[in-house]
Structure formats: C-alpha cells, structure tokens
Design a protein around this motif. Structure first.
Motif, short mmCIF file in Angstrom:
data_model
loop_
_atom_site.label_atom_id
_atom_site.label_comp_id
_atom_site.label_asym_id
_atom_site.label_seq_id
_atom_site.Cartn_x
_atom_site.Cartn_y
_atom_site.Cartn_z
N PHE A 94 16.93 4.97 -5.95
CA PHE A 94 17.56 5.90 -5.01
C PHE A 94 18.19 5.09 -3.89
CE2 PHE A 94 17.51 8.20 -1.04
CZ PHE A 94 17.97 9.46 -1.36
N ASP A 151 23.01 14.40 -11.67
CA ASP A 151 22.49 13.95 -10.37
C ASP A 151 23.67 13.46 -9.52
OD1 ASP A 151 21.04 12.90 -8.25
OD2 ASP A 151 19.50 12.04 -9.56
N GLY A 152 23.88 14.13 -8.41
CA GLY A 152 25.00 13.77 -7.54
C GLY A 152 26.00 14.90 -7.39
N THR A 153 25.61 16.10 -7.86
CA THR A 153 26.52 17.25 -7.79
C THR A 153 26.88 17.58 -6.35
OG1 THR A 153 25.45 18.12 -9.76
CG2 THR A 153 26.80 19.67 -8.48
N VAL A 154 25.85 17.72 -5.54
CA VAL A 154 26.08 18.06 -4.14
C VAL A 154 25.96 16.78 -3.32
CG1 VAL A 154 25.17 19.31 -2.14
CG2 VAL A 154 25.24 20.42 -4.39
N ARG A 210 17.61 20.51 0.28
CA ARG A 210 18.67 21.15 1.06
C ARG A 210 18.15 21.66 2.41
NH1 ARG A 210 23.64 24.79 -0.64
NH2 ARG A 210 23.86 22.91 -1.88
N GLN A 216 13.10 13.62 3.33
CA GLN A 216 11.99 13.09 2.53
C GLN A 216 10.66 13.74 2.93
OE1 GLN A 216 11.93 11.41 -0.17
NE2 GLN A 216 9.74 10.93 -0.27
N HIS A 272 13.21 21.02 -6.24
CA HIS A 272 13.76 19.86 -5.53
C HIS A 272 15.01 20.21 -4.72
CE1 HIS A 272 14.72 15.68 -4.70
NE2 HIS A 272 15.91 15.81 -5.27
N PHE A 281 17.60 10.85 6.53
CA PHE A 281 16.71 10.64 5.38
C PHE A 281 15.29 11.12 5.66
CE2 PHE A 281 13.51 8.33 3.04
CZ PHE A 281 13.94 8.51 1.73
N ARG A 335 24.20 10.24 -1.24
CA ARG A 335 23.37 9.60 -2.27
C ARG A 335 24.26 8.78 -3.18
NH1 ARG A 335 21.17 13.91 -5.43
NH2 ARG A 335 22.77 15.21 -4.47
N PHE A 352 13.85 21.18 -10.67
CA PHE A 352 15.03 20.90 -9.86
C PHE A 352 15.64 22.14 -9.24
CE2 PHE A 352 14.97 17.07 -12.56
CZ PHE A 352 14.93 16.14 -11.55
C1 HEM Z 1 13.41 10.32 -8.84
C2 HEM Z 1 13.83 10.88 -7.72
C3 HEM Z 1 14.89 11.95 -7.63
C4 HEM Z 1 15.55 12.60 -8.61
C5 HEM Z 1 15.35 12.46 -10.13
C6 HEM Z 1 16.47 13.51 -7.99
C7 HEM Z 1 17.29 14.37 -8.67
C8 HEM Z 1 18.12 15.31 -8.07
C9 HEM Z 1 18.90 16.28 -8.78
C10 HEM Z 1 18.93 16.42 -10.29
C11 HEM Z 1 19.56 17.02 -7.88
C12 HEM Z 1 20.47 18.19 -8.15
C13 HEM Z 1 21.89 17.78 -8.42
C14 HEM Z 1 22.60 17.26 -7.22
O1 HEM Z 1 22.96 18.02 -6.30
O2 HEM Z 1 22.81 16.06 -7.19
C15 HEM Z 1 19.23 16.50 -6.58
C16 HEM Z 1 19.70 16.96 -5.40
C17 HEM Z 1 19.42 16.42 -4.18
N1 HEM Z 1 18.51 15.42 -3.92
FE1 HEM Z 1 17.41 14.46 -5.26
N2 HEM Z 1 16.37 13.36 -6.64
C18 HEM Z 1 15.42 12.43 -6.38
C19 HEM Z 1 15.01 11.99 -5.15
C20 HEM Z 1 15.58 12.40 -3.96
C21 HEM Z 1 15.25 11.86 -2.68
C22 HEM Z 1 14.21 10.76 -2.40
C23 HEM Z 1 16.04 12.47 -1.77
C24 HEM Z 1 16.13 12.28 -0.27
C25 HEM Z 1 15.11 12.11 0.51
C26 HEM Z 1 16.86 13.42 -2.50
C27 HEM Z 1 17.80 14.24 -1.92
C28 HEM Z 1 18.56 15.16 -2.59
C29 HEM Z 1 19.53 16.00 -1.95
C30 HEM Z 1 19.90 15.99 -0.47
C31 HEM Z 1 20.08 16.80 -2.95
C32 HEM Z 1 21.13 17.87 -2.78
C33 HEM Z 1 20.46 19.15 -2.42
C34 HEM Z 1 21.45 20.26 -2.17
O3 HEM Z 1 21.81 20.95 -3.12
O4 HEM Z 1 21.87 20.39 -1.00
N3 HEM Z 1 16.56 13.33 -3.82
N4 HEM Z 1 18.33 15.45 -6.73
#
Ligand code: HEM
Lengths: 293, 441
Positions: free
Chosen positions: B389, B258-261, B358, B404, B353, B400, B367, B316
C-alpha cells in the motif's frame, strides 16, 4: 577456500608470465620509464591524471610481503601440526585460526600456483571426498569429533603442502593489473563465505579469516597508495576512510588475542559487517584507474 | 500546467517554462504517446487529458476516475525534472521497486553529496542513458551495471523521500522536521516487523519493465555504498499494460478492482488540496512535495480463497466482477452509503472497507499501491503475498491516520495483516542544475 576463477589470478608463475604475455611486458616497460615522473607528481600536489604511474615498487613490495607471510605461515603451521600429532587437542584448537590468517592474507597467491588452494583450504564437498585434505579436514576432526585421532597423516601432508607453496613463491611475478583486482578479490572472499559463516563451519572462527582478508587487501592498497594519490586523491582518501570504518567495526569483535565466535554475532552484527565490507569494496574496485595512461 | 497551480513557489518559473515547452510540443505537431507521457509526468496534463476524454470529471476530492489507457505510459520518458517529483501524479506504471535506506555518514554535507549523485544518476536513468563515463574501460568495473542497456526508458520514475529519523540529532536537521511528521502510531491489528519498517530515506522506483526498475534501485544502492545501506526493499506489480490494453482499473490479489475512487491526478486543484504540500503549510522546504505512507500488508490468501463470493463482496462493499458499489451496476457509479435493501438493511455493510475508508468523505488520499508476492512464509508454507500500500498526501496526520483508525473495525482485517510500515517526506521536484532535496539539505 577460494571460489576458483581462473580468469582472475593475482599472481602468475614467472615462467608463464615470460612465455605468454607480451602485452603485460609492454605495460611494465612503459611504467618503468615513467617511474620518475610519477614519483615527482606524487610529491608535488599537482594531480596529473595523464601520467602513467609506476607500479614497480608496489609489485616488488607485494612479492616481499607474500614471502614474509608465507615464511611465518610455515612456522605457525609447524606448531599447529605438531600439536595435532601430539594429540594436544586444546593447543591445536587454539592455534588453528591464528595460523590460517597468514594464508588468508595472501590467499590469491596460492590460487595462482595451481592446486595449493584446494589442497590447503578446501571445505568438505569442495573436492571429491577422497581428495579432501588440509586445514578444514582437521578442523572437522577437532571440533566435530573432538579429537586429533587419525589426523597425523593429514597434518604431515598439510605441512608439506605449505612448504611446497613457499618454494613456488620464489617464482611468482606480480602483475600490475592483477595486483589492482587482487584487493577486491580478497574482499569478495569475505562476502562470499566468511560473512555468512560458511568458511569455518565447525570452528566458527570466520572472523579471523575476515580480518586477515581485510588486512591482505589493505596491504595492497597501501602499496598502491602513492600511485592512487597521484591519480585520484579523492578516491585514495575515500578508500582510506572506509578501511578505518571497517577496522573500527571489526575491533568491536576482538576477544583476548583473537575474535569472538561467528555464533556470537547477531543478525544485525553480520548485516553491519557485510554492508561495511560492500562500502569498502566499491571504491576499492575503482583502483584500476591508476592503470589508465 | 494549469494557471491555478501557478501560485506557489519555488516553481513558478519552472512552470512557465513547462507551459512554453508543452504548448510548443502540443501545437506544432500531432501529439505523440511520448508527449502525453511527458506531460503526465509533470502533472501538467490534466486539462489536456480531460479534453481527450481520458480523464474523469474535474472535481475536487476523490471521485471515480477512469484511468487513461495504460499504453500512454508504455515505453517513453517521464520527465525527471519538474515542479513535482515524478512518480506521484504519474499514472501508475506496471511495476514498483521500493527501497528504504539508512544513512551511515555523520555529516549533513555527505548526505547532500549523496543526493547530488543520486539526482545525476536518476536524471540519466529516467531518460534511458547509462550511468557514468567509464563503461568501456577494461581496467575498471563499468560505472553502469548494464542490465538496462538498450532498453527503452519504460516510463521510469524515481521518487525520493526522507523519513522522520533523518531529523534526529545526527545531521542538525531537527528544527526542520515538519511538526506532524513522525512514525505512524500503532494501529489496531498491526504486526509490524522490523525488517519491513522505517528508514532514513525511501525511494519509490516505478517502470513498465521490472528489469528497468530493478536496475535503477540497484545502481542507486551502489552509488550509496559507504554513505547509506539498504534497510528493506519490496518489489510489486500490477497487471501489465500488455495484458490490459484498455487500461481498466487493476485488480488486487483479492480479485477486486483497486483504485476506482482516487483523486484526479490531472486536476491541479485537487492535487493541491489532497496531495501537494503547500507553501503555507508551515514547512517551506516541502512546498510542492508530498508525504508518502508505505504499508506492507500481507493478505491471507489461503483464508480469503475459502470465503464465499457473498462474503468477499460484503468485505469491500463492492461487486467483484464489475467493481460497482453493492446494489449498483457500474464500477464508476456513485457510492451511496445510505442505500438500503428491501428489508431496510444497508446495501453496503457497516463494516465494509469502502464505507469505513470513505467515512464522511471529507478526507482523501492518493492511493498508488502495488501487489506483491515474496515467495513462501517458511513457518506456515503459505504464500507471502499482499499489497504494498502506498499513498501520497499533504498531511499524514490529517489524512492517512484518521482513515486507518477508522479501518480498525474493517471486515477486511479478517484477511489481512499490516507487517511493514514507513513514512517519507518526498521533496518537491527539482529543476535542471538543482538536486533532489536542495530545499532542505
Ligand atoms: C490489503 C489492504 C487493502 C486492500 C486489499 C484494499 C482494497 C480496496 C478496494 C478493493 C477498494 C474499492 C475500490 C476503490 O475505490 O479503489 C478500496 C477503497 C479504498 N481504500 Fe482500500 N484496501 C486496502 C487497504 C487500505 C488502506 C490501508 C487504506 C488507507 C488507510 C485504504 C483506503 C481506501 C480508500 C480511501 C478507498 C476509497 C473509499 C471510497 O470509496 O471513498 N485501503 N480499497
């Protein structure tokens, strides 16, 4: 009921004080010498943080207060135990909480005088079952069993414990260091049991104890006020403000001559009370600054 | 600090000073871990780290960013003073202690005084010192609570922000409220609980030692007594730098990286575009600051644990083991939302997700989340665990909120529920002699 902590007594019996505590005597002697200086400083507004302050008046003043409260405590306890022994359930219930307030204001005294606090104020499970007596035992009977039956002996014992406490009061000597920490201790009493509703688990009259502990702490603050004013006027003002805030908040829960039941408080109410108490206790805990030379 | 970043007030001089100081430190002697950390803490190490090969591609917007080795943040000092508050561009430390406060005072002067006292304490704590002068006086409670004594500063950062409620009638600040700054609207699926929502003030404390972080929050709360009360708190963690010397992307409690991009925190241009509020954004007191969103997101771990690997990866749109986008091999491969399998179906499902998060890739946010575990849910006997988060952005309404909203149809929603929420305007950084919030208060 006090969480016993032998290291933090407000009063020590005179005999003990005279026997063992050379340090303290020195402090008091120094304080006495500097007495006039401190008084002058307090009158002129110049803050002299260096002058050791004289706490003699505060110490005698507090002893007088303790005795006054204790005298009143005997009078009210007698009425209470009479009602219990007469089987007058309603009167006993009505007198229970107001009577205890005299004790709660000066609770640290009893703690310093040996077994009085456990005898007068122990809650169930604080002491072995066989030794349990005092107010809370009667409280349980009045509110849980809804009767005074079987309480006559406990009532007599309570009255004699209170009388014995009063007798020993004559011998206590207020110690300046402990006077300073005693105020905070009274508030710690509130945050450890009253604000959680654990003190008066059957009658739910915790707010009476709460108010009394705060009043007891305020008395100490008032006695130390001149010294505090001289040493740190800002701190003195801050404590005064926070006492006012605490009292204003507590006033919201007045009901008739007393206070609402703990069970009428919402979670938000108890949280606000607890946080106001912490806000007050924090600057109060800085009062020790007056003991610095 | 790069020249590109040097155009905005009020921090020009400060940046110049930093330049001098940094280059002095950099060229005089071999760079130490602590130096790097100091640079990173003020957001000025972008080019440096890039050239050391630890940063990613210096491009605007979100890009796969290899994380610099975690031990950079190990035990050292992150500068408290600087153009921006530390704890935003700072590479995430191992632990967070987040706290929201409500003010109890009634005059803005008292709010100011609180921030002055907090600033003083924060500067001392982040440099590893003890608060106050009375730590050895037998007559007084010690001014520092003491549990962090002798511990290294552990990369401690303390980041302060104020919530929309600060701008109500109480302090005469309503005219200063940024136009689009408000409590978040209700999103589909929200189950917000009052005990984890809102606050006049939000403080994010991060450190590589939980005791150091807790010590900071505790002492700030103590200083606030009589002026502000705690409203809610949440601790969080990542895998620690001891367990992952390579500093790989941490995994969340669903087992995925989590946090790659994420925007490249070392690229000032990206940071100015995505994270730092700019002087011409219409809110002068926020120039150089950033808006924080905090969401307490519970993960239904019991349910997740019974779903197949295939389902998990489809949720995901990434592979669990490698973190690569579905159909790719490497974590940092580009996400291709148009890629199809042999049957013409999208490799990354329509409700995955990463696809929804994206969108058209025009909007980004930084993030900076942590996992949390808060014992049992007493009604169900299940774990209360999830994601705290945290995101930073220049404008919540533009960044945001649209993201969301898109997540309304996220497959992830089967497994999560948002039960806490707050937003804070985090002030610009402070220079020595100033105090946090001095642009507003
Ligand atoms: C329990 C809640 C969440 C989990 C477990 C989660 C997990 C992840 C994971 C595993 C990725 C892919 C790896 C990465 O690029 O970091 C990701 C990408 C992302 N998440 Fe989440 N996320 C959660 C909630 C959210 C929320 C609330 C937002 C914003 C409203 C968000 C925004 C994003 C964004 C912007 C990306 C990158 C997408 C891209 O590839 O451009 N996430 N998240």
């Amino acid at each position: 009921m006090k969480v016993w902590n032998t290291g933090a007594v407000l009063f020590v019996a005179a005999s003990i004080a005279l026997a063992g505590c050379g340090n303290k005597e020195n402090n008091q002697a120094e304080s006495a010498e500097a007495g006039t200086t401190a008084a002058n400083t307090a009158n002129t507004t110049t803050e002299s943080a260096d002058a050791p302050v004289d706490l003699t008046d505060a110490m005698t003043g507090y002893k007088t207060y303790g005795i006054e409260q204790c005298d009143q405590f005997i009078i009210e306890t007698e009425k209470f135990v009479t009602a219990v022994k007469n089987g007058d359930l309603e009167t006993a219930k009505a007198l229970y909480a107001p009577t205890r307030m005299y004790y709660e204001r000066i609770e640290p005294i009893a703690e310093s005088l040996g077994d009085f606090d456990p005898n007068i104020d122990a809650r169930e499970n604080d002491v072995p079952d066989a030794d349990w007596r005092g107010f809370h035992k009667i409280e349980q009977s009045l509110w849980v069993n809804n009767t005074t039956d079987g309480m006559a002996e406990v009532a007599d014992r309570l009255f004699s414990d209170v009388q014995a406490l009063r007798a020993l009061m004559e011998t206590v000597e207020v110690d300046s260091t402990m006077l300073v920490t005693g105020a905070v201790e009274l508030l710690n009493e509130v945050s450890s049991s009253k604000v959680t509703g654990e003190e008066e688990r059957y009658s739910h009259t915790d707010l009476y104890d709460f108010v009394a502990n705060v009043e007891g702490a305020k008395k100490i603050y008032e006695l130390l006020q001149p010294a505090l004013q001289a040493k740190d006027a800002e701190l003195e003002a801050q404590i005064g403000e926070n006492f006012t805030a605490m009292e204003t908040l507590l006033a919201k829960y007045k009901s008739g001559d007393g206070y609402v039941s703990y069970t009428d408080l919402t979670e938000a109410d108890t949280k606000a009370l607890s946080q106001a108490l912490d806000a007050l206790a924090e600057p109060l805990s800085q009062m020790g600054t007056i003991l610095e030379a | 600090m790069s020249e590109q970043g040097g155009t905005q007030d009020p921090s020009d001089q400060l940046r110049k000073d930093e330049n001098t100081r940094q280059s002095g430190g950099m060229w005089r002697k071999a760079i130490t871990r602590r130096d790097v950390l100091k640079l990173a803490g003020i957001g000025g190490a972008g080019l440096l780290l890039g050239s050391l090969g630890t940063g990613g591609i210096l491009q605007a917007g979100s890009a796969p960013v290899k994380r610099e080795a975690q031990d950079l943040a190990g035990s050292g000092v992150v500068d408290f003073y600087g153009a921006h508050q530390a704890g935003i561009a700072t590479p995430p430390q191992d632990f967070v202690c987040f706290a929201a406060f409500d003010l109890t005072v009634d005059a803005v002067a008292q709010v100011r005084k609180l921030f002055q006292q907090w600033t003083e304490a924060a500067a001392v704590m982040t440099s590893g010192g003890m608060i106050g002068s009375s730590n050895d006086n037998p007559n007084l409670p010690p001014s520092d609570t003491g549990e962090a004594a002798e511990l290294v500063p552990s990369g401690l950062t303390i980041t302060f922000g104020v919530g929309p409620s600060l701008f109500d009638a109480r302090y005469g600040l309503s005219a200063k409220k940024p136009d689009t700054f408000a409590d978040l609207p209700a999103f589909s699926g929200d189950e917000l609980r009052p005990e984890w929502t809102g606050g006049d003030i939000g403080i994010q404390v991060c450190a590589n030692d939980l005791q150091v972080a807790f010590h900071a929050i505790r002492n700030l709360a103590r200083i606030a007594r009589g002026k502000a009360v705690l409203r809610w708190t949440q601790e969080g963690f990542q895998r620690s730098s001891h367990s992952d010397k390579a500093g790989a992307t941490p995994r969340n409690l669903m087992g995925f990286k989590d946090g790659t991009v994420n925007p490249n925190v070392h690229d000032p241009k990206t940071m100015d575009e995505v994270v730092w509020a700019q002087a011409d954004d219409g809110v002068p007191w926020m120039a150089g600051g950033s808006y924080m969103v905090v969401r307490r997101v519970r993960i239904r771990v019991e349910v997740w644990d019974r779903s197949t690997l295939q389902d998990q990866e489809a949720t995901f749109g990434r592979h669990r083991r490698s973190g690569a986008p579905l159909g790719s091999r490497d974590e940092f491969d580009q996400v291709d939302l148009n890629a199809k399998d042999e049957n013409g179906n999208p490799l990354i499902p329509m409700n995955a997700h990463v696809r929804l998060a994206r969108g058209d890739n025009s909007v980004h946010l930084l993030r900076r989340s942590y996992s949390y575990s808060s014992g049992l849910d007493r009604t169900t006997g299940q774990l209360d665990a999830g994601l705290l988060f945290i995101s930073y952005q220049r404008d919540i309404a533009k960044q945001f909120i649209p993201v969301q909203k898109r997540l309304a149809s996220d497959k992830l929603n089967e497994y999560i529920v948002h039960n806490g929420s707050a937003v804070f305007a985090c002030f610009p950084g402070v220079r020595e002699g100033g105090y946090i919030g001095d642009t507003l208060l």
